[in-house]
Design a protein around this motif. Structure first.
Motif, PDB file in Angstrom:
ATOM      1  N   LEU A 160       0.828  -1.206   0.000  1.00  0.00           N
ATOM      2  CA  LEU A 160       0.000   0.000   0.000  1.00  0.00           C
ATOM      3  C   LEU A 160       0.863   1.257   0.000  1.00  0.00           C
ATOM      4  CD1 LEU A 160      -2.859  -0.940   2.497  1.00  0.00           C
ATOM      5  CD2 LEU A 160      -3.069  -0.537   0.046  1.00  0.00           C
ATOM      6  N   TYR A 161       1.936   1.233   0.777  1.00  0.00           N
ATOM      7  CA  TYR A 161       2.839   2.369   0.856  1.00  0.00           C
ATOM      8  C   TYR A 161       3.483   2.647  -0.502  1.00  0.00           C
ATOM      9  CZ  TYR A 161       6.858   5.195   2.200  1.00  0.00           C
ATOM     10  OH  TYR A 161       7.788   6.183   2.287  1.00  0.00           O
ATOM     11  N   ILE A 162       3.952   1.614  -1.191  1.00  0.00           N
ATOM     12  CA  ILE A 162       4.604   1.775  -2.496  1.00  0.00           C
ATOM     13  C   ILE A 162       3.608   2.273  -3.530  1.00  0.00           C
ATOM     14  CG2 ILE A 162       5.694   0.507  -4.403  1.00  0.00           C
ATOM     15  CD1 ILE A 162       7.147  -1.164  -2.283  1.00  0.00           C
ATOM     16  N   PRO A 190       3.161   7.476  -7.071  1.00  0.00           N
ATOM     17  CA  PRO A 190       2.455   8.606  -7.707  1.00  0.00           C
ATOM     18  C   PRO A 190       2.758   9.954  -7.034  1.00  0.00           C
ATOM     19  CG  PRO A 190       0.929   6.792  -7.358  1.00  0.00           C
ATOM     20  CD  PRO A 190       2.217   6.437  -6.678  1.00  0.00           C
ATOM     21  N   ILE A 191       2.922   9.952  -5.722  1.00  0.00           N
ATOM     22  CA  ILE A 191       3.236  11.207  -5.025  1.00  0.00           C
ATOM     23  C   ILE A 191       4.607  11.720  -5.457  1.00  0.00           C
ATOM     24  CG2 ILE A 191       3.798  12.178  -2.767  1.00  0.00           C
ATOM     25  CD1 ILE A 191       1.520  10.453  -1.618  1.00  0.00           C
ATOM     26  N   VAL A 192       5.593  10.842  -5.566  1.00  0.00           N
ATOM     27  CA  VAL A 192       6.933  11.239  -6.001  1.00  0.00           C
ATOM     28  C   VAL A 192       6.894  11.737  -7.447  1.00  0.00           C
ATOM     29  CG1 VAL A 192       9.237  10.352  -6.570  1.00  0.00           C
ATOM     30  CG2 VAL A 192       8.186   9.790  -4.384  1.00  0.00           C
ATOM     31  N   LEU A 193       6.181  11.041  -8.319  1.00  0.00           N
ATOM     32  CA  LEU A 193       6.084  11.463  -9.715  1.00  0.00           C
ATOM     33  C   LEU A 193       5.387  12.815  -9.844  1.00  0.00           C
ATOM     34  CD1 LEU A 193       5.222   8.108 -11.516  1.00  0.00           C
ATOM     35  CD2 LEU A 193       7.384   9.349 -11.539  1.00  0.00           C
TER      36      LEU A 193
END
Length: 168
Positions: free
Chosen positions: A10-12, A17-20
């Motif tokens: 779930l974390y990955i 998407p948050i990093v991108l």
């Protein structure tokens, strides 16, 4: 162990998407900022291109850019409106990035500009230091023939150049 794998999964899924998205926002912000630092010499020196102002004279100095300090080799002044117009036309489409790069440029120009005021007129001097890759302290970004008129004036033996110091 299964619970740990589920939480990691779930974390990955949420992390990528948050990093991108963050990377995209930072990239767009950098692009917009860098484009706002790009101007033409018309924008950088509006007093030279304002039709209400009259350029009385330009003094051109040819420097020896190989020296550590500014060494003027020769200089001349002209009031010829056609020559001044040619010089300004050569510089008009030069795009520069606003920066503060120090260095010795091959040509130094000092324009004497008359600005009309309510009480008469006001004189101002505009200095430009021109090189192959720089206008004053700003790097040139586009390919132009911005030195064409200056080189033609420098090579014109009919003009009254004053030899200041022997280059060497």
């Amino acid at each position: 162990m299964l619970l740990l794998m589920l939480l990691l999964r779930l974390y990955i899924r949420r992390f990528i998407p948050i990093v991108l998205l963050t990377g995209l926002v930072v990239g767009v912000a950098y692009f917009v900022f860098s484009q706002s630092q790009v101007v033409t010499t018309k924008d950088l020196y509006p007093e030279l291109y304002n039709p209400e102002y009259d350029i009385q004279e330009v003094t051109i100095q040819v420097n020896d850019p190989r020296e550590f300090r500014t060494v003027v080799v020769k200089e001349m002044s002209t009031e010829d409106k056609e020559q001044i117009h040619e010089l300004l036309q050569d510089f008009s489409d030069v795009k520069v990035r606003l920066d503060d790069e120090r260095g010795i440029r091959k040509y130094s120009l000092k324009f004497s500009v008359e600005k009309p005021t309510q009480t008469g007129s006001n004189f101002e001097y505009v200095n430009l230091n021109i090189g192959e890759d720089f206008v004053s302290s700003n790097p040139i970004l586009n390919d132009t023939e911005h030195l064409e008129a200056l080189r033609a004036l420098e090579e014109d033996d009919a003009l009254s150049w004053t030899i200041v110091e022997e280059g060497g």
